[in-house]
Design a protein around this motif. Structure first.
Motif, PDB file in Angstrom:
ATOM      1  N   GLN A 293     -19.593  -1.261  -4.052  1.00 43.90           N
ATOM      2  CA  GLN A 293     -19.078  -1.186  -2.689  1.00 43.90           C
ATOM      3  C   GLN A 293     -18.437  -2.520  -2.319  1.00 43.90           C
ATOM      4  OE1 GLN A 293     -22.057  -0.631   0.285  1.00 43.90           O
ATOM      5  NE2 GLN A 293     -23.573  -1.855  -0.758  1.00 43.90           N
ATOM      6  N   ASP A 294     -17.643  -3.023  -3.250  1.00 48.25           N
ATOM      7  CA  ASP A 294     -17.089  -4.362  -3.098  1.00 48.25           C
ATOM      8  C   ASP A 294     -15.782  -4.361  -2.321  1.00 48.25           C
ATOM      9  OD1 ASP A 294     -17.084  -7.237  -3.858  1.00 48.25           O
ATOM     10  OD2 ASP A 294     -15.278  -6.661  -4.939  1.00 48.25           O
TER      11      ASP A 294
ATOM     12  N   LYS B  53      -8.579  -8.118  -0.690  1.00 44.10           N
ATOM     13  CA  LYS B  53      -9.583  -7.136  -0.290  1.00 44.10           C
ATOM     14  C   LYS B  53      -8.903  -5.914   0.299  1.00 44.10           C
ATOM     15  CE  LYS B  53     -13.948  -6.607   2.217  1.00 44.10           C
ATOM     16  NZ  LYS B  53     -15.007  -7.316   2.978  1.00 44.10           N
ATOM     17  N   THR B  54      -9.304  -4.746  -0.179  1.00 43.27           N
ATOM     18  CA  THR B  54      -8.793  -3.498   0.376  1.00 43.27           C
ATOM     19  C   THR B  54      -9.584  -3.125   1.622  1.00 43.27           C
ATOM     20  OG1 THR B  54     -10.289  -2.145  -0.971  1.00 43.27           O
ATOM     21  CG2 THR B  54      -8.140  -2.705  -1.921  1.00 43.27           C
ATOM     22  N   THR B  55      -8.997  -2.277   2.437  1.00 47.53           N
ATOM     23  CA  THR B  55      -9.658  -1.834   3.665  1.00 47.53           C
ATOM     24  C   THR B  55     -10.349  -0.507   3.409  1.00 47.53           C
ATOM     25  OG1 THR B  55      -7.981  -2.926   5.013  1.00 47.53           O
ATOM     26  CG2 THR B  55      -9.334  -1.248   6.088  1.00 47.53           C
ATOM     27  N   PRO B  56     -11.667  -0.437   3.577  1.00 48.54           N
ATOM     28  CA  PRO B  56     -12.364   0.827   3.331  1.00 48.54           C
ATOM     29  C   PRO B  56     -12.179   1.806   4.481  1.00 48.54           C
ATOM     30  CG  PRO B  56     -13.916  -0.833   4.059  1.00 48.54           C
ATOM     31  CD  PRO B  56     -12.591  -1.530   3.920  1.00 48.54           C
ATOM     32  N   GLY B  57     -12.367   3.083   4.191  1.00 44.02           N
ATOM     33  CA  GLY B  57     -12.377   4.091   5.240  1.00 44.02           C
ATOM     34  C   GLY B  57     -13.789   4.200   5.774  1.00 44.02           C
ATOM     35  N   ILE B  58     -14.513   5.247   5.364  1.00 46.79           N
ATOM     36  CA  ILE B  58     -15.937   5.293   5.620  1.00 46.79           C
ATOM     37  C   ILE B  58     -16.629   5.033   4.279  1.00 46.79           C
ATOM     38  CG2 ILE B  58     -15.719   6.910   7.529  1.00 46.79           C
ATOM     39  CD1 ILE B  58     -16.635   9.126   5.642  1.00 46.79           C
ATOM     40  N   GLY B  59     -17.804   4.465   4.321  1.00 47.45           N
ATOM     41  CA  GLY B  59     -18.441   4.118   3.058  1.00 47.45           C
ATOM     42  C   GLY B  59     -17.752   2.916   2.451  1.00 47.45           C
ATOM     43  N   PHE B  60     -17.253   3.043   1.221  1.00 40.89           N
ATOM     44  CA  PHE B  60     -16.652   1.921   0.519  1.00 40.89           C
ATOM     45  C   PHE B  60     -15.646   2.444  -0.487  1.00 40.89           C
ATOM     46  CE2 PHE B  60     -20.654   3.257  -1.328  1.00 40.89           C
ATOM     47  CZ  PHE B  60     -20.345   3.483  -2.659  1.00 40.89           C
ATOM     48  N   ASN B  61     -14.758   1.570  -0.938  1.00 42.74           N
ATOM     49  CA  ASN B  61     -13.796   1.902  -1.981  1.00 42.74           C
ATOM     50  C   ASN B  61     -14.414   1.629  -3.348  1.00 42.74           C
ATOM     51  OD1 ASN B  61     -11.955   2.399   0.100  1.00 42.74           O
ATOM     52  ND2 ASN B  61     -11.158   0.309   0.036  1.00 42.74           N
TER      53      ASN B  61
ATOM     54  N   MET C  70       0.529  -2.322 -10.954  1.00 44.34           N
ATOM     55  CA  MET C  70       0.135  -1.197 -10.117  1.00 44.34           C
ATOM     56  C   MET C  70      -1.395  -1.109 -10.121  1.00 44.34           C
ATOM     57  SD  MET C  70      -0.959   2.242 -10.352  1.00 44.34           S
ATOM     58  CE  MET C  70      -0.983   3.603  -9.193  1.00 44.34           C
ATOM     59  N   LEU C  71      -1.980  -0.787  -8.976  1.00 45.12           N
ATOM     60  CA  LEU C  71      -3.427  -0.678  -8.819  1.00 45.12           C
ATOM     61  C   LEU C  71      -3.778   0.658  -8.192  1.00 45.12           C
ATOM     62  CD1 LEU C  71      -3.875  -4.186  -7.151  1.00 45.12           C
ATOM     63  CD2 LEU C  71      -4.323  -3.680  -9.553  1.00 45.12           C
ATOM     64  N   HIS C  72      -4.966   1.169  -8.514  1.00 42.32           N
ATOM     65  CA  HIS C  72      -5.446   2.353  -7.800  1.00 42.32           C
ATOM     66  C   HIS C  72      -6.939   2.227  -7.566  1.00 42.32           C
ATOM     67  CE1 HIS C  72      -7.485   4.350 -11.226  1.00 42.32           C
ATOM     68  NE2 HIS C  72      -7.916   5.234 -10.342  1.00 42.32           N
ATOM     69  N   TYR C  73      -7.434   2.953  -6.556  1.00 38.97           N
ATOM     70  CA  TYR C  73      -8.864   2.990  -6.265  1.00 38.97           C
ATOM     71  C   TYR C  73      -9.174   4.261  -5.479  1.00 38.97           C
ATOM     72  CZ  TYR C  73      -7.361   1.130  -1.680  1.00 38.97           C
ATOM     73  OH  TYR C  73      -6.733   0.944  -0.474  1.00 38.97           O
ATOM     74  N   SER C  74     -10.453   4.588  -5.419  1.00 37.71           N
ATOM     75  CA  SER C  74     -10.906   5.786  -4.694  1.00 37.71           C
ATOM     76  C   SER C  74     -11.235   5.407  -3.256  1.00 37.71           C
ATOM     77  CB  SER C  74     -12.143   6.381  -5.363  1.00 37.71           C
ATOM     78  OG  SER C  74     -11.870   6.717  -6.707  1.00 37.71           O
ATOM     79  N   TYR C  75     -10.707   6.190  -2.331  1.00 33.93           N
ATOM     80  CA  TYR C  75     -10.814   5.920  -0.895  1.00 33.93           C
ATOM     81  C   TYR C  75     -11.501   7.097  -0.215  1.00 33.93           C
ATOM     82  CZ  TYR C  75      -9.204   4.909   3.908  1.00 33.93           C
ATOM     83  OH  TYR C  75      -9.133   4.650   5.254  1.00 33.93           O
ATOM     84  N   GLN C  76     -12.416   6.815   0.677  1.00 33.74           N
ATOM     85  CA  GLN C  76     -13.179   7.854   1.372  1.00 33.74           C
ATOM     86  C   GLN C  76     -12.890   7.810   2.871  1.00 33.74           C
ATOM     87  OE1 GLN C  76     -17.454   7.963  -0.434  1.00 33.74           O
ATOM     88  NE2 GLN C  76     -16.815   5.825  -0.551  1.00 33.74           N
TER      89      GLN C  76
ATOM     90  N   ASP D 271       0.851  -1.184   0.000  1.00 31.95           N
ATOM     91  CA  ASP D 271       0.000   0.000   0.000  1.00 31.95           C
ATOM     92  C   ASP D 271       0.888   1.236   0.000  1.00 31.95           C
ATOM     93  OD1 ASP D 271      -1.749   2.081   0.479  1.00 31.95           O
ATOM     94  OD2 ASP D 271      -2.890   1.038   2.027  1.00 31.95           O
ATOM     95  N   TRP D 272       0.829   2.015  -1.091  1.00 30.76           N
ATOM     96  CA  TRP D 272       1.667   3.206  -1.229  1.00 30.76           C
ATOM     97  C   TRP D 272       0.984   4.468  -0.710  1.00 30.76           C
ATOM     98  CZ3 TRP D 272       6.722   3.188  -3.003  1.00 30.76           C
ATOM     99  CH2 TRP D 272       7.180   1.968  -3.502  1.00 30.76           C
ATOM    100  N   GLY D 273      -0.236   4.332  -0.233  1.00 28.23           N
ATOM    101  CA  GLY D 273      -0.927   5.477   0.343  1.00 28.23           C
ATOM    102  C   GLY D 273      -1.517   6.402  -0.707  1.00 28.23           C
ATOM    103  N   GLU D 274      -1.782   7.623  -0.313  1.00 24.46           N
ATOM    104  CA  GLU D 274      -2.442   8.594  -1.181  1.00 24.46           C
ATOM    105  C   GLU D 274      -1.545   9.007  -2.333  1.00 24.46           C
ATOM    106  OE1 GLU D 274      -4.497  13.066  -1.017  1.00 24.46           O
ATOM    107  OE2 GLU D 274      -3.711  12.134   0.808  1.00 24.46           O
ATOM    108  N   MET D 275      -2.111   9.024  -3.534  1.00 15.57           N
ATOM    109  CA  MET D 275      -1.415   9.550  -4.701  1.00 15.57           C
ATOM    110  C   MET D 275      -1.644  11.057  -4.752  1.00 15.57           C
ATOM    111  SD  MET D 275      -2.323   6.600  -7.525  1.00 15.57           S
ATOM    112  CE  MET D 275      -1.322   7.371  -8.808  1.00 15.57           C
ATOM    113  N   GLN D 276      -0.573  11.843  -4.725  1.00 17.89           N
ATOM    114  CA  GLN D 276      -0.722  13.292  -4.698  1.00 17.89           C
ATOM    115  C   GLN D 276       0.561  13.972  -5.167  1.00 17.89           C
ATOM    116  OE1 GLN D 276      -0.194  15.468  -0.940  1.00 17.89           O
ATOM    117  NE2 GLN D 276      -0.410  13.502   0.138  1.00 17.89           N
TER     118      GLN D 276
END
Length: 422
Positions: free
Chosen positions: A346-347, A371-379, A401-407, A84-89
């Motif tokens: 919301q998988d 499986k990724t770990t969601p924050g609030i809501g879902f990835n 490399m993978l990316h997804y939206s995290y809340q 897990d590379w964390g936030e892309m910014q």
């Protein structure tokens, strides 16, 4: 109840984004016909074009040259490790840009990224500074997945949508409840070493949070090395209307000079069926050159399908999987075409199906990767980007490399990961 709660949280987060974007819409309306040293945009008619200086940050890659049919499938789909590379910014920017969705595009030895709903805040004060409905960045290096440089939403530039509005869309730019949104959840189609096509869904809002999808639009990228600029062009407001399938908006792969463009049947199958169009990359802007695969007859048709009911047997992928987003590519490591995807919205789980050819037969016995770990809501908005690990010395597809939206409670942002197969 959990699903309802997750959807409500997501809606509230996106509502905050929409309110912020209203300020951007007003700004865009006053700058869309202007020409500055940072960017120029024309929205007077279709086609429409924007031009941006593109950073000279090179990330050389090696594309695979797959055959149409490959067998047998080899290797293992078992995951050996993930990181897990964390936030892309953009770590060097004074702004923190919250964003979601998006996809990558590798041309001119650069790896571009286009994200949705880019909302900028000052890193020092946390104050909102501006936003754009989509924004473009560039990868700094393949060795650190999280590092980006923003160049259409950045302190030195301002807040420019990466994709220009059509004249029809621009007239709604000042309306919070009827604005258009151009969002992508797929990677681009490479046409040449300096050009690519990218498909965006065209949505229009009818209230603060309710929107309707009217089809998709094709966006063309071209980098001019002599000028150091990228030209972003929309040949037409729509590529495929919602009376057909949004070919190219789910996934794509290029084989022997032909683009295979995959679209989900959202209207009649609720994203269970995947349909396919094929076109030579040289004619991707000419819809008369497109052919449409009918799996029932195992033949291409020249007439654009206009379905009035579900056409399950015509779909190239027929399964019990409810797809949301995914990436299809040829894996040398597995000697197969693989589709890495999220199921439903919301998988949180990366999964995989495979095939010896772009046309199938697809092994729809889904493999769970991790499986990724969601924050609030879902990835959501998950994609794969194999070019990050496709070097001359490497075997394409062993690492991805993978990316997804995290809340979370702060906002919505992009997380980057790397995965290696056993």
């Amino acid at each position: 109840m959990t699903m309802v709660r997750s959807l409500l949280l997501s809606s509230l987060l996106r509502l905050a984004v929409f309110v912020a974007l209203f300020h951007q819409c007003v700004l865009a309306a006053t700058t869309s016909s202007a020409s500055t040293s940072a960017a120029s945009t024309s929205a007077a008619a279709t086609p429409v074009t924007s031009i941006f200086p593109v950073p000279s940050i090179l990330t050389p890659y090696v594309w695979t040259a797959p055959q149409l049919s490959n067998s047998p499938v080899k290797g293992s789909f078992k995951v050996q490790s993930t990181t897990d590379w964390g936030e892309m910014q953009d770590f060097k920017s004074t702004w923190r840009v919250f964003r979601d969705g998006g996809g990558s595009c590798s041309i001119s030895n650069r790896t571009l990224w286009v994200f949705n709903d880019a909302v900028a805040h000052s890193k020092s004060t946390g104050k909102f500074t501006g936003a754009a409905v989509n924004a473009m960045s560039i990868a700094n290096t393949f060795s650190n997945i999280s590092q980006l440089t923003d160049f259409t939403v950045a302190p030195s530039v301002g807040y420019f949508p990466a994709v220009p509005w059509s004249a029809n869309e621009a007239q709604y730019a000042n309306s919070l409840t009827s604005r258009y949104a151009l969002w992508t959840f797929t990677n681009c189609v490479q046409l040449s070493s300096t050009s690519a096509a990218h498909f965006f869904l065209v949505n229009q809002f009818s209230s603060l949070t309710a929107s309707r999808q009217y089809g998709n639009t094709m966006v063309l990228y071209n980098i001019n090395e002599a000028t150091g600029k990228i030209t972003v062009t929309r040949p037409a407001q729509y590529a495929f209307r919602n009376t057909s399938y949004p070919y190219g908006s789910f996934a794509n792969v290029v084989v022997n000079g032909y683009a295979y463009l995959y679209g989900l049947d959202r209207l009649y199958s609720t994203n269970y069926d995947v349909h396919l169009a094929q076109v030579a990359t040289a004619y991707i802007s000419n819809q008369a050159k497109y052919r449409y695969w009918n799996a029932a007859t195992k033949a291409y048709e020249t007439t654009l399908p206009v379905p009035t009911a579900r056409r399950r047997t015509a779909a190239v992928i027929q399964s019990n999987i409810m797809f949301s987003t995914g990436t299809l590519f040829f894996s040398q490591y597995h000697n197969a075409y693989v589709l890495i995807y999220f199921s439903a919205y919301q998988d949180n789980t990366f999964r995989l199906v495979s095939s010896p050819t772009p046309l199938g037969p697809w092994n729809v016995t889904s493999v769970t990767l991790f499986k990724t770990t969601p924050g609030i809501g879902f990835n959501y908005g998950a994609l794969a980007h194999p070019q990050y690990f496709q070097s001359k010395a490497g075997i394409a597809g062993k690492s991805v490399m993978l990316h997804y939206s995290y809340q979370d409670t702060v906002g919505t942002y992009i997380k980057g990961m790397s995965m290696t197969f056993a």
